[in-house]
Design a protein around this motif. Structure first.
Motif, PDB file in Angstrom:
ATOM      1  N   LEU A  27      -2.583 -23.290   9.465  1.00 29.07           N
ATOM      2  CA  LEU A  27      -3.377 -22.061   9.486  1.00 29.07           C
ATOM      3  C   LEU A  27      -2.488 -20.831   9.320  1.00 29.07           C
ATOM      4  N   HIS A  28      -1.305 -20.869   9.930  1.00 27.56           N
ATOM      5  CA  HIS A  28      -0.363 -19.760   9.811  1.00 27.56           C
ATOM      6  C   HIS A  28       0.094 -19.599   8.365  1.00 27.56           C
ATOM      7  N   ARG A  29       0.370 -20.722   7.701  1.00 32.77           N
ATOM      8  CA  ARG A  29       0.776 -20.660   6.286  1.00 32.77           C
ATOM      9  C   ARG A  29      -0.358 -20.156   5.402  1.00 32.77           C
ATOM     10  N   ASP A  30      -1.542 -20.713   5.638  1.00 35.15           N
ATOM     11  CA  ASP A  30      -2.682 -20.332   4.798  1.00 35.15           C
ATOM     12  C   ASP A  30      -3.020 -18.854   4.944  1.00 35.15           C
ATOM     13  N   ALA A  31      -2.843 -18.316   6.142  1.00 33.41           N
ATOM     14  CA  ALA A  31      -3.171 -16.899   6.373  1.00 33.41           C
ATOM     15  C   ALA A  31      -2.304 -15.968   5.548  1.00 33.41           C
ATOM     16  N   GLN A  32      -1.122 -16.413   5.147  1.00 31.83           N
ATOM     17  CA  GLN A  32      -0.233 -15.553   4.362  1.00 31.83           C
ATOM     18  C   GLN A  32      -0.783 -15.299   2.966  1.00 31.83           C
ATOM     19  N   HIS A  33      -1.727 -16.113   2.532  1.00 32.16           N
ATOM     20  CA  HIS A  33      -2.301 -15.962   1.194  1.00 32.16           C
ATOM     21  C   HIS A  33      -3.411 -14.917   1.153  1.00 32.16           C
ATOM     22  N   LEU A  34      -3.685 -14.270   2.262  1.00 29.95           N
ATOM     23  CA  LEU A  34      -4.758 -13.281   2.308  1.00 29.95           C
ATOM     24  C   LEU A  34      -4.296 -11.898   1.855  1.00 29.95           C
ATOM     25  N   TRP A  35      -3.021 -11.638   1.897  1.00 29.35           N
ATOM     26  CA  TRP A  35      -2.519 -10.279   1.701  1.00 29.35           C
ATOM     27  C   TRP A  35      -2.654  -9.793   0.262  1.00 29.35           C
ATOM     28  N   ALA A  36      -2.203 -10.587  -0.705  1.00 28.61           N
ATOM     29  CA  ALA A  36      -2.061 -10.099  -2.077  1.00 28.61           C
ATOM     30  C   ALA A  36      -3.320 -10.126  -2.933  1.00 28.61           C
ATOM     31  N   PRO A  37      -4.144 -11.189  -2.901  1.00 33.55           N
ATOM     32  CA  PRO A  37      -5.251 -11.273  -3.862  1.00 33.55           C
ATOM     33  C   PRO A  37      -6.241 -10.111  -3.753  1.00 33.55           C
ATOM     34  N   ALA A  38      -6.831  -9.751  -4.905  1.00 35.98           N
ATOM     35  CA  ALA A  38      -7.803  -8.645  -4.994  1.00 35.98           C
ATOM     36  C   ALA A  38      -7.200  -7.334  -4.510  1.00 35.98           C
ATOM     37  N   GLY A  39      -5.890  -7.227  -4.614  1.00 35.35           N
ATOM     38  CA  GLY A  39      -5.187  -6.018  -4.182  1.00 35.35           C
ATOM     39  C   GLY A  39      -4.550  -6.217  -2.820  1.00 35.35           C
ATOM     40  N   THR A  40      -3.276  -5.923  -2.711  1.00 40.13           N
ATOM     41  CA  THR A  40      -2.587  -6.070  -1.429  1.00 40.13           C
ATOM     42  C   THR A  40      -3.189  -5.119  -0.392  1.00 40.13           C
ATOM     43  N   GLY A  41      -2.770  -5.298   0.850  1.00 46.19           N
ATOM     44  CA  GLY A  41      -3.230  -4.394   1.896  1.00 46.19           C
ATOM     45  C   GLY A  41      -2.868  -2.948   1.601  1.00 46.19           C
ATOM     46  N   ASP A  42      -1.724  -2.740   0.980  1.00 48.09           N
ATOM     47  CA  ASP A  42      -1.319  -1.378   0.617  1.00 48.09           C
ATOM     48  C   ASP A  42      -2.261  -0.780  -0.428  1.00 48.09           C
ATOM     49  N   ILE A  43      -2.697  -1.619  -1.373  1.00 44.71           N
ATOM     50  CA  ILE A  43      -3.650  -1.154  -2.378  1.00 44.71           C
ATOM     51  C   ILE A  43      -4.979  -0.791  -1.719  1.00 44.71           C
ATOM     52  N   GLN A  44      -5.425  -1.638  -0.761  1.00 44.78           N
ATOM     53  CA  GLN A  44      -6.694  -1.347  -0.073  1.00 44.78           C
ATOM     54  C   GLN A  44      -6.600  -0.017   0.675  1.00 44.78           C
ATOM     55  N   ALA A  45      -5.479   0.204   1.353  1.00 43.04           N
ATOM     56  CA  ALA A  45      -5.305   1.465   2.086  1.00 43.04           C
ATOM     57  C   ALA A  45      -5.290   2.654   1.122  1.00 43.04           C
ATOM     58  N   LYS A  46      -4.688   2.464  -0.040  1.00 39.19           N
ATOM     59  CA  LYS A  46      -4.664   3.527  -1.054  1.00 39.19           C
ATOM     60  C   LYS A  46      -6.080   3.865  -1.498  1.00 39.19           C
ATOM     61  N   ARG A  47      -6.904   2.840  -1.728  1.00 36.68           N
ATOM     62  CA  ARG A  47      -8.282   3.076  -2.158  1.00 36.68           C
ATOM     63  C   ARG A  47      -9.067   3.833  -1.081  1.00 36.68           C
ATOM     64  N   LEU A  48      -8.861   3.478   0.171  1.00 34.69           N
ATOM     65  CA  LEU A  48      -9.551   4.181   1.248  1.00 34.69           C
ATOM     66  C   LEU A  48      -9.072   5.623   1.342  1.00 34.69           C
ATOM     67  N   ALA A  49      -7.788   5.834   1.113  1.00 36.17           N
ATOM     68  CA  ALA A  49      -7.255   7.197   1.143  1.00 36.17           C
ATOM     69  C   ALA A  49      -7.857   8.040   0.028  1.00 36.17           C
ATOM     70  N   GLU A  50      -8.093   7.433  -1.134  1.00 35.40           N
ATOM     71  CA  GLU A  50      -8.690   8.159  -2.245  1.00 35.40           C
ATOM     72  C   GLU A  50     -10.078   8.679  -1.897  1.00 35.40           C
TER      73      GLU A  50
END
Length: 414
Positions: free
Chosen positions: A349-372
């Motif tokens: 589960l710990h390994r699989d959770a690491q695959h959540l960050w990048a797809p459909a935009g990394t967390g940084d991209i999501q934060a950028k979109r919210l900032a916009e």
């Protein structure tokens, strides 16, 4: 928020997962090979067509139902939950941008499980910078000839048709890309050997190579220059919600696994779960899971109601991924050294959770979109959930919306 139909669907998917998927998890972990049978079996349940209109043979149950299906599958196997969600993106391209002929041709096959669509946008040299892609399509005797290489294509080795975005215009502007449907057996399309990754063992997420791959003009999705819109709308409306669902499934499994282990162990003369540090970790895990569900279910419910919700979908992916990864780390801490052993399941589960960050935009991209949304720097005038509202309505034409009895949300995930 959930109806009785939603609750019944959760129980149906959970029973399937425990009977059909759970017995295969160990083998997938051991071989790390592509699992061909289970994604096709999931598709034959009709669940890839959950947001396909009933007039094409789909469930027409909408995005909340889709979220529940992916979450329940991911609770048993994040690899198979991810396989289910990946084909939803390819389906979205056809639902929202396909011609009447393309919809009549492909959506019934998606609905009955005979075809798993994929979406192929990312390239090795451009990553999340979609406009930086190098793959091309050129006109030739009325056809299009595609060349290039795509990576991180979900269901690459099991997909029946690929929604491929490539460069058709000069320059790097928004109208320089177009989207095409490329059948898996087209000459000139090849799929390199599967390369196992850090987690999600069993899930095919590989490359597509286009080498003078000739396709008819009728395979174009939308109009020339619509490629960026096709890619972005599928990622925003489906990809982020789907990955939030995978995160919720992983998160629930982390809570289940960690609480079961803590309840079965004794330390210092009392249950491990009674130690204050462990108790705090379990409580924090559950708090994140509960909060994530509220955020994710609210976002997709807005999508089903035809409301503007792009930012809510962004936030759902951002927060559920972050909380699932955080809880997976805490789960490892609860298990201590035992967490490193395969038999306890938490390391998977710990390994699989690491695959959540990048797809459909990394967390940084999501934060950028919210900032916009705060700064007013949005690049489009209307949210995709508004622009595509007419076609979104067709994805929820078969699920009644009467409220479920009190307490059904907790019951659905008991």
């Amino acid at each position: 928020m959930l109806t009785q139909q939603h609750t019944d669907l959760c129980q149906q998917v959970r029973a399937f997962g425990e009977a059909e998927i759970a017995p295969r998890v160990s083998a997938m972990e051991e071989t790390r090979a592509v699992e061909h049978h289970l994604p096709q079996l999931i598709a034959r349940q009709g669940w890839i067509g959950v947001a396909v209109s009933r007039r094409f043979g789909g469930m027409g149950a909408g995005h909340l139902a889709k979220t529940l299906i992916i979450e329940e599958l991911s609770r048993v196997s994040a690899a198979m939950g991810t396989a289910a969600q990946a084909s939803q993106l390819g389906t979205a391209m056809i639902v929202h941008h396909g011609s009447s002929e393309q919809q009549q041709d492909w959506l019934p096959r998606v609905a009955d499980g005979s075809c798993l669509p994929t979406i192929a946008v990312t390239e090795p040299g451009s990553g999340s910078h979609v406009l930086g892609m190098e793959s091309t399509a050129r006109r030739s005797r009325g056809d299009w000839v595609l060349n290039g290489r795509k990576c991180f294509v979900g269901n690459s080795h099991v997909g029946g048709v690929h929604g491929v975005v490539v460069r058709t215009g000069r320059g790097r502007g928004h109208g320089s890309l177009s989207a095409f449907l490329v059948e898996a057996d087209r000459p000139g399309l090849s799929v390199p050997a599967h390369r196992p990754r850090h987690g999600l063992h069993g899930f095919a997420c590989g490359e597509l190579v286009l080498d003078n791959c000739r396709i008819p003009a009728a395979n174009m999705l939308g109009e020339p220059g619509d490629g960026l819109a096709v890619a972005y709308s599928s990622s925003i409306l489906y990809g982020r919600a789907n990955l939030a669902a995978v995160a919720l499934g992983i998160h629930q499994a982390v809570v289940d696994t960690s609480s079961a282990y803590a309840g079965s162990q004794r330390r210092y003369g009392r249950p491990l779960a009674a130690l204050s540090a462990v108790e705090q970790r379990l409580g924090q895990m559950r708090a994140g899971l509960m909060s994530g569900r509220v955020i994710a279910y609210d976002a997709v419910s807005r999508l089903d109601r035809g409301e503007a919700c792009d930012d809510e979908l962004v936030n759902a992916k951002l927060q559920t991924a972050r909380w699932a990864q955080e809880s997976a780390q805490w789960g490892m801490e609860v298990h201590g050294a035992a967490g490193l052993l395969v038999e306890h399941g938490i390391e998977r589960l710990h390994r699989d959770a690491q695959h959540l960050w990048a797809p459909a935009g990394t967390g940084d991209i999501q934060a950028k979109r919210l900032a916009e949304g705060v700064t007013g720097h949005h690049t489009q005038h209307l949210p995709w959930s508004v622009l595509l509202a007419p076609s979104l309505a067709s994805t929820c034409d078969g699920m009644t919306r009467s409220p479920a009895p009190s307490g059904v949300l907790a019951e659905a995930h008991a």
